[in-house]
Design an enzyme around this catalytic site. Structure first.
Site, PDB file in Angstrom:
ATOM      1  N   VAL A  34       0.716  -1.315  -0.040  1.00  0.00           N
ATOM      2  CA  VAL A  34      -0.032   0.029  -0.040  1.00  0.00           C
ATOM      3  C   VAL A  34       0.916   1.245  -0.077  1.00  0.00           C
ATOM      4  O   VAL A  34       0.589   2.323  -0.677  1.00  0.00           O
ATOM      5  CB  VAL A  34      -0.839  -0.122   1.308  1.00  0.00           C
ATOM      6  CG1 VAL A  34      -1.532   1.371   1.437  1.00  0.00           C
ATOM      7  CG2 VAL A  34      -1.880  -1.074   1.199  1.00  0.00           C
ATOM      8  N   GLY A  37       2.414   3.378  -3.258  1.00  0.00           N
ATOM      9  CA  GLY A  37       1.412   4.433  -3.859  1.00  0.00           C
ATOM     10  C   GLY A  37       0.799   5.411  -2.903  1.00  0.00           C
ATOM     11  O   GLY A  37       0.493   6.567  -3.353  1.00  0.00           O
ATOM     12  N   HIS A  38       0.961   5.125  -1.595  1.00  0.00           N
ATOM     13  CA  HIS A  38       0.463   5.983  -0.763  1.00  0.00           C
ATOM     14  C   HIS A  38       1.509   6.024   0.378  1.00  0.00           C
ATOM     15  O   HIS A  38       1.255   5.824   1.661  1.00  0.00           O
ATOM     16  CB  HIS A  38      -0.674   5.500  -0.015  1.00  0.00           C
ATOM     17  CG  HIS A  38      -1.868   6.472   0.715  1.00  0.00           C
ATOM     18  ND1 HIS A  38      -1.498   7.012   1.902  1.00  0.00           N
ATOM     19  CD2 HIS A  38      -2.919   7.071  -0.032  1.00  0.00           C
ATOM     20  CE1 HIS A  38      -2.591   7.752   2.132  1.00  0.00           C
ATOM     21  NE2 HIS A  38      -3.318   7.750   1.143  1.00  0.00           N
ATOM     22  N   PHE A  39       2.489   7.094   0.336  1.00  0.00           N
ATOM     23  CA  PHE A  39       2.945   7.677  -1.053  1.00  0.00           C
ATOM     24  C   PHE A  39       4.269   7.365  -1.167  1.00  0.00           C
ATOM     25  O   PHE A  39       5.159   7.019  -0.086  1.00  0.00           O
ATOM     26  CB  PHE A  39       2.686   9.516  -0.648  1.00  0.00           C
ATOM     27  CG  PHE A  39       1.269   9.837  -0.662  1.00  0.00           C
ATOM     28  CD1 PHE A  39       0.281   9.867  -1.538  1.00  0.00           C
ATOM     29  CD2 PHE A  39       0.837  10.113   0.681  1.00  0.00           C
ATOM     30  CE1 PHE A  39      -0.660  10.119  -1.384  1.00  0.00           C
ATOM     31  CE2 PHE A  39      -0.602  10.470   1.031  1.00  0.00           C
ATOM     32  CZ  PHE A  39      -1.340  10.424  -0.148  1.00  0.00           C
ATOM     33  N   LEU A  44       2.459   6.502   4.395  1.00  0.00           N
ATOM     34  CA  LEU A  44       1.141   7.401   5.014  1.00  0.00           C
ATOM     35  C   LEU A  44      -0.115   6.344   5.284  1.00  0.00           C
ATOM     36  O   LEU A  44      -0.532   5.652   4.007  1.00  0.00           O
ATOM     37  CB  LEU A  44       0.723   8.531   4.623  1.00  0.00           C
ATOM     38  CG  LEU A  44       0.099   9.345   5.734  1.00  0.00           C
ATOM     39  CD1 LEU A  44       0.613   9.789   6.895  1.00  0.00           C
ATOM     40  CD2 LEU A  44      -0.600  10.533   4.695  1.00  0.00           C
TER      41      LEU A  44
END
Lengths: 154, 94
Positions: A34, A37-39, A44
């Site tokens: 996760v 992409g975040h981030f 986060l």
């Protein structure tokens, strides 16, 4: 926590069946797909997954109260506040209580605390339905057992 | 119009964004007002809180699904208001 599997509750540390409340603990993983992409460069915890964590704790509470006979599903989120960035390795204390016990639904007041401060809160509406399959019921029972719920119950 | 009707019509208008003057005692919540199940849950929650009762939505739904009662018994506004008034009276008598 395994974010990519929506496995949000590490451990249930308290259940009050009389007061209809639950407290759970989770630690945000150091690494997760996760976070790619975040981030990029600034991992986060996504706010929607904080809400999911509150929903899963709420679900464990509702199922404890209904003896795991019905499956609660999140159908509404009101008044959500995401008050701080939540980073990897953060310890989260997830709390939920029944604010309204309706017929076939419940409204839950939930929050997550981190380092003693409120990281987020929301009012969650959960609708209950018969388990659509015995496979799912057994899976959830195993998840609840792994989280330690049955060791806590009276 | 009874006070119960006016209160419930205001709840429905607020939650489902239906002009209150389009709601009358013959309106069917689903067939005429097109209220979906999720909005109806919000409406039941608001009715529970406003009247201090627990609308037995699961029982009503079961009766309708098993053809023990027509949906009009519970979802036509005039009948819905009568059911709510019965629940309020039962609670007061308890």
């Amino acid at each position: 926590m395994k974010l990519e599997y929506f496995d949000m509750i590490d451990e249930v540390i308290g259940v009050n069946t009389v007061g209809a409340s639950i407290v759970a603990r989770s630690v945000v993983p150091d690494e997760s797909p996760v976070f790619k992409g975040h981030f990029p460069g600034y991992a986060l915890m996504p706010g929607v997954l904080l809400i999911e964590a509150m929903a899963q704790a709420s679900g464990f509470l509702i199922m404890t109260l209904n003896d795991f006979k019905e499956l609660p599903l999140l159908v509404g989120v009101d008044g959500a506040k995401l008050r701080m960035p939540v980073r990897p390795r953060s310890e989260l204390i997830i709390e939920s209580s029944v604010e309204h016990d309706g017929s076939g639904f419940a409204v839950m007041g939930a929050q997550i605390r981190h380092d003693g401060a409120q990281a987020c809160k929301a009012s969650l509406k959960m609708k209950t339905m018969p388990f659509p399959s015995e496979q799912l019921r057994l899976h959830i029972l195993a998840s609840a057992d792994a989280a330690g719920i049955f060791a806590l119950e009276d | 119009m009874t006070q119960t009707f006016e209160t419930i019509a205001e709840i429905i208008a607020d939650i489902s964004e239906i002009p209150v003057d389009e709601i009358d005692e013959k309106s069917h919540a689903i067939n005429d007002l097109s209220i979906d199940s999720l909005d109806f849950l919000d409406i039941v929650f608001a009715i529970d809180k406003t009247f201090g009762i627990k609308v037995p939505l699961e029982t009503w739904t079961k009766e309708i699904n098993e053809n023990q009662a027509p949906s009009e018994d519970y979802f036509v506004m005039g009948n819905l208001c009568a059911r709510i008034e019965e629940l309020v009276a039962a609670k007061a008598a308890a």
